[in-house]
Scaffold this active site. Sequence first.
Site, PDB file in Angstrom:
ATOM      1  N   LYS A   1       0.848  -1.197   0.000  1.00 19.17           N
ATOM      2  CA  LYS A   1       0.000   0.000   0.000  1.00 19.17           C
ATOM      3  C   LYS A   1       0.885   1.249   0.000  1.00 19.17           C
ATOM      4  O   LYS A   1       1.944   1.259   0.644  1.00 19.17           O
ATOM      5  CB  LYS A   1      -0.864  -0.046   1.265  1.00 19.17           C
TER       6      LYS A   1
ATOM      7  N   SER B   1      -9.612   1.468   3.260  1.00 24.28           N
ATOM      8  CA  SER B   1      -8.744   2.262   2.411  1.00 24.28           C
ATOM      9  C   SER B   1      -7.737   1.429   1.622  1.00 24.28           C
ATOM     10  O   SER B   1      -7.167   1.907   0.647  1.00 24.28           O
ATOM     11  CB  SER B   1      -7.991   3.309   3.247  1.00 24.28           C
TER      12      SER B   1
ATOM     13  N   SER C   1      -9.667  -1.128   7.362  1.00 26.42           N
ATOM     14  CA  SER C   1      -9.182  -0.906   5.999  1.00 26.42           C
ATOM     15  C   SER C   1      -8.549  -2.099   5.302  1.00 26.42           C
ATOM     16  O   SER C   1      -8.274  -2.029   4.108  1.00 26.42           O
ATOM     17  CB  SER C   1      -8.172   0.240   5.985  1.00 26.42           C
TER      18      SER C   1
HETATM   19  N1  GLN Z   1     -12.907   3.522   6.913  1.00 29.00           N
HETATM   20  C1  GLN Z   1     -12.191   3.811   8.115  1.00 29.00           C
HETATM   21  C2  GLN Z   1     -11.737   5.241   8.118  1.00 29.00           C
HETATM   22  O1  GLN Z   1     -11.971   5.878   7.152  1.00 29.00           O
HETATM   23  C3  GLN Z   1     -11.063   2.877   8.292  1.00 29.00           C
HETATM   24  C4  GLN Z   1      -9.800   3.337   7.681  1.00 29.00           C
HETATM   25  C5  GLN Z   1      -8.624   2.477   7.971  1.00 29.00           C
HETATM   26  O2  GLN Z   1      -8.737   1.402   8.573  1.00 29.00           O
HETATM   27  N2  GLN Z   1      -7.468   2.982   7.596  1.00 29.00           N
HETATM   28  O3  GLN Z   1     -11.169   5.728   9.041  1.00 29.00           O
END
Ligand code: GLN
Length: 472
Positions: A78, A153, A177
């Site tokens: 990532k 994400s 995410s």
């Molecule tokens: N969707 C969650 C957020 O926007 C999780 C993001 C993540 O785990 N990096 O914070």
Amino acid sequence: MARYTHLAQVQKDIASGLITCEHLVEYYTDRIKATKDLNIYVESYEEEALQLAKELDEKYQADPTSVGRLFGMVVSIKDLLCYEDHGVTAGSKILAGFKSLFSATGVQRLLDEDAIIIGRVNCDQFGMGSTNENSCYGPTKNGIDPTKVPGGSSGASAVAVQVDTCLISLGTDTGGSVRQPAAFCGVVGFKPSYGRISRYGLLAYGSSFDQIGVLSNSIEDIALALEVMAGPDDFDSTASNQPVEAYLQQLDFNKKAKIAYFPAAINHDSLDPDVKQQTKDLMEQMKAAGHTVEGVDFDYLDYIIPAYYVLTTAEASSNLSRYDGVRFGYRSPNATNFEETYTLSRTEGFGTEVKRRIMLGTFVLSSGYYDAYYSQAQKVRRLIQDKTNEIFKEYDFILMPSAPGTAWDIGAVNDDPVAMYLADVFTVQANMAGIPAISIPIGTSKGLPIGVQLMANKFEEGKLLGFAKQYV
Ligand code: GLN
């Protein structure tokens, strides 16, 4: 070349002379090119991966015992993880042109075992989002249906595995995410306990929540990658000293498990009927196999999201203050004085969602509001941790859907951040409590994948992976 889903098979075929690392890299590079429209890779490292593959092949030819445990494993990472001398931008213009000065500990440990990194993949900016649309590189598309998001994400990490451009992908998980995109894309997504893998070289979003996670088709490969990456690290004092188990050797789960589920989650208003039905079907299947599956009261479901978004935005506002247009990446060409350098660089560099969270986080930390929001959310976090720990005194696992529904249409929730935040309802608990969690694919609804999530007590990743393996 046939599609590989397990490193063991790759290594077997290399040993029998059927393929080489070079073939693998050529194959995956072709796949990256063939799937360009999905916008998965921010950058692919074709030439250097090929060079490394050749070197590894020679090393293997000379002495098959000289190669590392991840020989033949092709990995994507990532765009939130540092890899020395390679770009890293967190999907954000604010880091445009920035190159890592060192490798994340997790990444370095994979390399030390002879994994090959084939490229860095797209993500929501700084890990903030659930759709992979909040990226300066544009949205990544779901390979099953390109009109759908892959989740986020770590959306592109999920698609990278889904469409066979690498064997595993490293993502990060602050509130779901890794698990939610895995569910949306029909792959396995695993987040270890907080502190299991060093966060050194993971660009911080919410430091008390962030963890590196792995997306793959194979529980064995996740277990092996975890074994390699986990453990203490002088560069991260939150990395645990708890001994690292031989996860791969311990995947045979042959006990009867006690599994808790929350009726409040299974009957949640937001739950898609197919997700509900298939989650229930899986629970029945577990019961039929002799496991105990019982409903447990959990009164905090509706408090999880508000508390999470107060705490993570607070941490983000502090963490992201370092991007000031002076030290890293982007500096506005329009600035004419010192103050404008800060304000214009940040205004032009960060995306909308990141700015929304920085402002929210600054607000909840500001004097006069700190007690009303930040302190309260910390208390809620403690209640959630305590309740979670209490459940694990009696149960081995907690089971719930990974997400309330299947992948959204591209654009569907992007203008409605609250709707997007609410969809994290099932994944955030594991980060609040710092426990390991995994999403495994269990079926589809109208052609789109559905995932179920299993959580275990802190540092019980071996047990969790072993149990989950029976259903993958
Ligand atoms: N969707 C969650 C957020 O926007 C999780 C993001 C993540 O785990 N990096 O914070």
